[in-house]
Design a protein around this motif. Structure first.
Motif, PDB file in Angstrom:
ATOM      1  N   GLY A 146      15.232  12.215  -9.629  1.00 15.54           N
ATOM      2  CA  GLY A 146      16.294  12.075  -9.001  1.00 15.54           C
ATOM      3  C   GLY A 146      16.222  11.076  -7.844  1.00 15.54           C
ATOM      4  N   ALA A 147      14.748  10.898  -8.042  1.00 18.40           N
ATOM      5  CA  ALA A 147      14.400  10.088  -7.132  1.00 18.40           C
ATOM      6  C   ALA A 147      13.880   8.520  -7.664  1.00 18.40           C
ATOM      7  CB  ALA A 147      13.311  10.750  -5.772  1.00 18.40           C
ATOM      8  N   GLY A 148      14.110   8.355  -8.508  1.00 19.34           N
ATOM      9  CA  GLY A 148      13.681   7.081  -8.474  1.00 19.34           C
ATOM     10  C   GLY A 148      12.740   7.415 -10.142  1.00 19.34           C
ATOM     11  N   TRP A 149      12.062   6.436 -10.542  1.00 20.29           N
ATOM     12  CA  TRP A 149      10.757   6.093 -10.998  1.00 20.29           C
ATOM     13  C   TRP A 149       9.796   5.552 -10.861  1.00 20.29           C
ATOM     14  CZ3 TRP A 149      15.554   5.757 -13.285  1.00 20.29           C
ATOM     15  CH2 TRP A 149      15.761   6.555 -13.911  1.00 20.29           C
ATOM     16  N   PRO A 150       8.122   5.888 -10.569  1.00 20.53           N
ATOM     17  CA  PRO A 150       7.082   5.236  -9.424  1.00 20.53           C
ATOM     18  C   PRO A 150       6.616   3.723 -10.268  1.00 20.53           C
ATOM     19  CG  PRO A 150       6.630   7.155 -11.300  1.00 20.53           C
ATOM     20  CD  PRO A 150       7.925   6.716 -11.123  1.00 20.53           C
ATOM     21  N   ASP A 151       7.102   2.440  -9.573  1.00 18.65           N
ATOM     22  CA  ASP A 151       6.458   1.563 -10.506  1.00 18.65           C
ATOM     23  C   ASP A 151       5.438   1.155 -10.300  1.00 18.65           C
ATOM     24  OD1 ASP A 151       6.836  -1.312 -11.174  1.00 18.65           O
ATOM     25  OD2 ASP A 151       9.082  -0.729 -11.229  1.00 18.65           O
ATOM     26  N   GLY A 152       5.109  -0.311  -8.953  1.00 12.51           N
ATOM     27  CA  GLY A 152       4.261  -1.188  -8.676  1.00 12.51           C
ATOM     28  C   GLY A 152       3.436  -0.011  -7.490  1.00 12.51           C
ATOM     29  N   SER A 153       2.058  -0.122  -7.590  1.00 11.15           N
ATOM     30  CA  SER A 153       1.075   1.014  -6.386  1.00 11.15           C
ATOM     31  C   SER A 153      -0.123  -0.665  -5.393  1.00 11.15           C
ATOM     32  CB  SER A 153       1.244   1.810  -6.520  1.00 11.15           C
ATOM     33  OG  SER A 153      -0.752   2.090  -7.564  1.00 11.15           O
ATOM     34  N   VAL A 154      -0.160   0.772  -4.375  1.00 13.60           N
ATOM     35  CA  VAL A 154      -0.883  -0.951  -4.000  1.00 13.60           C
ATOM     36  C   VAL A 154      -1.734   0.241  -2.986  1.00 13.60           C
ATOM     37  CG1 VAL A 154       0.626  -1.630  -1.584  1.00 13.60           C
ATOM     38  CG2 VAL A 154      -1.139  -2.787  -2.397  1.00 13.60           C
ATOM     39  N   VAL A 155      -2.311   0.347  -2.430  1.00 10.21           N
ATOM     40  CA  VAL A 155      -3.266   0.993  -0.886  1.00 10.21           C
ATOM     41  C   VAL A 155      -3.983   0.511  -0.274  1.00 10.21           C
ATOM     42  CG1 VAL A 155      -5.393   3.187  -1.183  1.00 10.21           C
ATOM     43  CG2 VAL A 155      -4.703   2.729  -3.346  1.00 10.21           C
ATOM     44  N   ASP A 156      -4.133   0.935   0.606  1.00  9.38           N
ATOM     45  CA  ASP A 156      -3.642   0.660   2.869  1.00  9.38           C
ATOM     46  C   ASP A 156      -5.531   0.994   2.515  1.00  9.38           C
ATOM     47  OD1 ASP A 156      -3.745   3.561   3.713  1.00  9.38           O
ATOM     48  OD2 ASP A 156      -1.901   3.067   4.461  1.00  9.38           O
ATOM     49  N   SER A 157      -5.314   0.626   3.297  1.00  7.60           N
ATOM     50  CA  SER A 157      -7.323   0.526   4.462  1.00  7.60           C
ATOM     51  C   SER A 157      -7.185   2.555   4.788  1.00  7.60           C
ATOM     52  CB  SER A 157      -7.950   0.094   5.834  1.00  7.60           C
ATOM     53  OG  SER A 157      -6.740   0.290   6.668  1.00  7.60           O
ATOM     54  N   TRP A 214       0.581   3.204  -1.972  1.00  6.30           N
ATOM     55  CA  TRP A 214       2.224   3.172  -1.509  1.00  6.30           C
ATOM     56  C   TRP A 214       2.461   3.229  -2.881  1.00  6.30           C
ATOM     57  CZ3 TRP A 214       5.020   2.494   3.264  1.00  6.30           C
ATOM     58  CH2 TRP A 214       4.147   2.501   4.672  1.00  6.30           C
ATOM     59  N   THR A 215       3.869   3.300  -3.031  1.00  2.63           N
ATOM     60  CA  THR A 215       4.057   2.767  -4.914  1.00  2.63           C
ATOM     61  C   THR A 215       6.266   3.188  -4.709  1.00  2.63           C
ATOM     62  OG1 THR A 215       5.046   3.673  -7.023  1.00  2.63           O
ATOM     63  CG2 THR A 215       5.572   5.823  -5.285  1.00  2.63           C
ATOM     64  N   LEU A 249       5.583  -3.292  -3.520  1.00  4.31           N
ATOM     65  CA  LEU A 249       4.725  -3.703  -1.854  1.00  4.31           C
ATOM     66  C   LEU A 249       3.418  -4.045  -2.173  1.00  4.31           C
ATOM     67  CD1 LEU A 249       5.286  -1.332   1.293  1.00  4.31           C
ATOM     68  CD2 LEU A 249       2.832  -2.267   0.481  1.00  4.31           C
ATOM     69  N   ALA A 250       2.858  -5.216  -1.337  1.00  2.00           N
ATOM     70  CA  ALA A 250       1.979  -5.882  -0.868  1.00  2.00           C
ATOM     71  C   ALA A 250       1.655  -6.172   0.139  1.00  2.00           C
ATOM     72  CB  ALA A 250       1.807  -7.113  -1.584  1.00  2.00           C
ATOM     73  N   PHE A 251       0.849  -6.061   1.446  1.00  2.00           N
ATOM     74  CA  PHE A 251       0.328  -5.881   2.439  1.00  2.00           C
ATOM     75  C   PHE A 251       0.003  -7.469   2.643  1.00  2.00           C
ATOM     76  CE2 PHE A 251      -0.491  -1.749   2.304  1.00  2.00           C
ATOM     77  CZ  PHE A 251       0.247  -1.102   2.680  1.00  2.00           C
ATOM     78  N   GLY A 252       0.831  -8.265   3.907  1.00  2.23           N
ATOM     79  CA  GLY A 252       0.789 -10.042   4.126  1.00  2.23           C
ATOM     80  C   GLY A 252       0.020 -10.211   5.510  1.00  2.23           C
ATOM     81  N   GLY A 253       0.510 -10.824   5.932  1.00  5.30           N
ATOM     82  CA  GLY A 253       0.151 -11.386   7.448  1.00  5.30           C
ATOM     83  C   GLY A 253      -0.778 -11.510   7.823  1.00  5.30           C
ATOM     84  N   PRO A 254      -1.446 -12.525   9.128  1.00  3.16           N
ATOM     85  CA  PRO A 254      -2.798 -12.347   9.295  1.00  3.16           C
ATOM     86  C   PRO A 254      -3.616 -10.818   9.959  1.00  3.16           C
ATOM     87  CG  PRO A 254      -1.262 -13.167  11.058  1.00  3.16           C
ATOM     88  CD  PRO A 254      -0.698 -12.607  10.237  1.00  3.16           C
ATOM     89  N   GLU A 255      -3.418 -10.091  10.123  1.00 11.08           N
ATOM     90  CA  GLU A 255      -3.308  -8.963  10.124  1.00 11.08           C
ATOM     91  C   GLU A 255      -3.316  -7.588   8.819  1.00 11.08           C
ATOM     92  OE1 GLU A 255      -2.200  -7.568  13.671  1.00 11.08           O
ATOM     93  OE2 GLU A 255      -4.633  -8.389  14.591  1.00 11.08           O
ATOM     94  N   LEU A 256      -2.682  -8.049   7.695  1.00 10.42           N
ATOM     95  CA  LEU A 256      -2.270  -7.133   7.224  1.00 10.42           C
ATOM     96  C   LEU A 256      -1.651  -5.942   7.275  1.00 10.42           C
ATOM     97  CD1 LEU A 256      -5.570  -7.408   4.852  1.00 10.42           C
ATOM     98  CD2 LEU A 256      -3.080  -8.833   4.541  1.00 10.42           C
TER      99      LEU A 256
END
Length: 294
Positions: free
Chosen positions: A193-204, A209-210, A241-248
């Motif tokens: 009921g919560a959907g399916w995990p798609d792309g992931s990314v890791v923070d500092s 995050w998925t 998801l992707a982290f962006g901007g000058p400070e990510l």
């Protein structure tokens, strides 16, 4: 972790928006629409969106250290020149599996590409994880799944996160000193009921995050697999998801219209668009693809 409210930053209407990656040298976000065979560049400074047509389904794009880009498509891995719009084949990893396509990818700290394949019909168990560097393509040694997704690395590079989308599980895999992988273990399982995990990314902080396809949001998991938080999005099919901007610290999120009927599309007019929200824990910079020729 503090998270700002979600906002739409660009109208795209992607059938299957995917593969967002922040290119630091340009301060721009690149992403793809797999099913429309289109490559995009979004410039936050101007809100400008540029696109190029690809010759086959395009699953991901990564910046290369030589100033160009490497893309993964149904027909293989190719170089892309944004100045001319030209594509040039580097390697065809699965010529024996014409029903497969390449789906998601990342780089490690050494500039190697880790990428997965999947059955384009989303039924056969023919998806595999690979690594590509100057020595060529090598199989990662993990069991096949129908849809591979979200290869991403912990900040120290010692753990690879690999997603079995239809199996609803994100695996954590130990990375050996020589770049080979150990055994996979279940890191996080998405409940019914919560959907399916798609792309992931890791923070500092090493949190994973998925995107949740059919789950109306993204999740953040602690390094031990505990669920920390969920950020709701205004459309159901959230991909990556992707982290962006000058400070990510800006989280950019791609979405999809694929699988939504006319009633769902009427209720979700922003499906397929690009979203963003701010975080107080930054992401990690993307390592550019290193030399691929032996």
């Amino acid at each position: 972790m503090a998270v700002s409210s979600v906002r739409k930053v660009c109208s795209v209407g992607a059938t299957l928006g995917e593969g967002p990656v922040w290119v630091g040298r340009e301060q721009a976000l690149w992403f793809v629409d797999i099913k429309q065979q289109r490559l995009y560049r979004f410039d936050p400074a101007t809100n400008g969106l540029t696109s190029w047509d690809a010759p086959s389904q395009i699953g991901w794009v990564l910046p290369a250290a030589d100033g160009g880009f490497i893309v993964g498509m149904q027909r293989g891995i190719e170089r892309f020149d944004p100045a001319t719009g030209a594509f040039a084949t580097i390697v065809k990893p699965e010529p024996h599996l014409p029903g497969n396509r390449l789906n998601d990818a990342t780089t490690d700290a050494h500039g190697r590409i880790w990428f997965g394949s999947m059955d384009d019909a989303e039924s056969g168990v023919t998806g595999h994880l690979y690594a590509l560097d100057s020595g060529g393509v090598r199989h990662a040694g993990l069991d096949p799944v129908s849809i591979t997704n979200g290869p991403s690395f912990s900040p120290d590079g010692r753990t690879l996160y690999h997603t079995d989308t239809l199996g609803k599980v994100i695996h954590a895999v130990a990375v050996n000193d020589d770049g080979t992988l150990g055994a996979a273990r279940a890191f996080a399982t998405i409940e019914e009921g919560a959907g399916w995990p798609d792309g992931s990314v890791v923070d500092s902080e090493g949190c994973v995050w998925t995107g949740l396809y059919g789950g109306w949001g993204v999740r953040r998991y602690a390094p031990d697999g505990a669920l920390l938080e969920t950020v709701a999005l205004p459309t159901a099919n959230i991909t990556k998801l992707a982290f962006g901007g000058p400070e990510l610290k800006t989280a950019y999120v791609t979405s999809a219209r694929k699988g939504l009927d006319s009633a769902a599309l009427e209720a979700q007019p922003e499906a397929g668009d690009l979203f963003a929200f701010e975080v107080d824990v930054p992401g990690l910079p993307v390592t550019e693809v290193g030399t691929l020729e032996s």
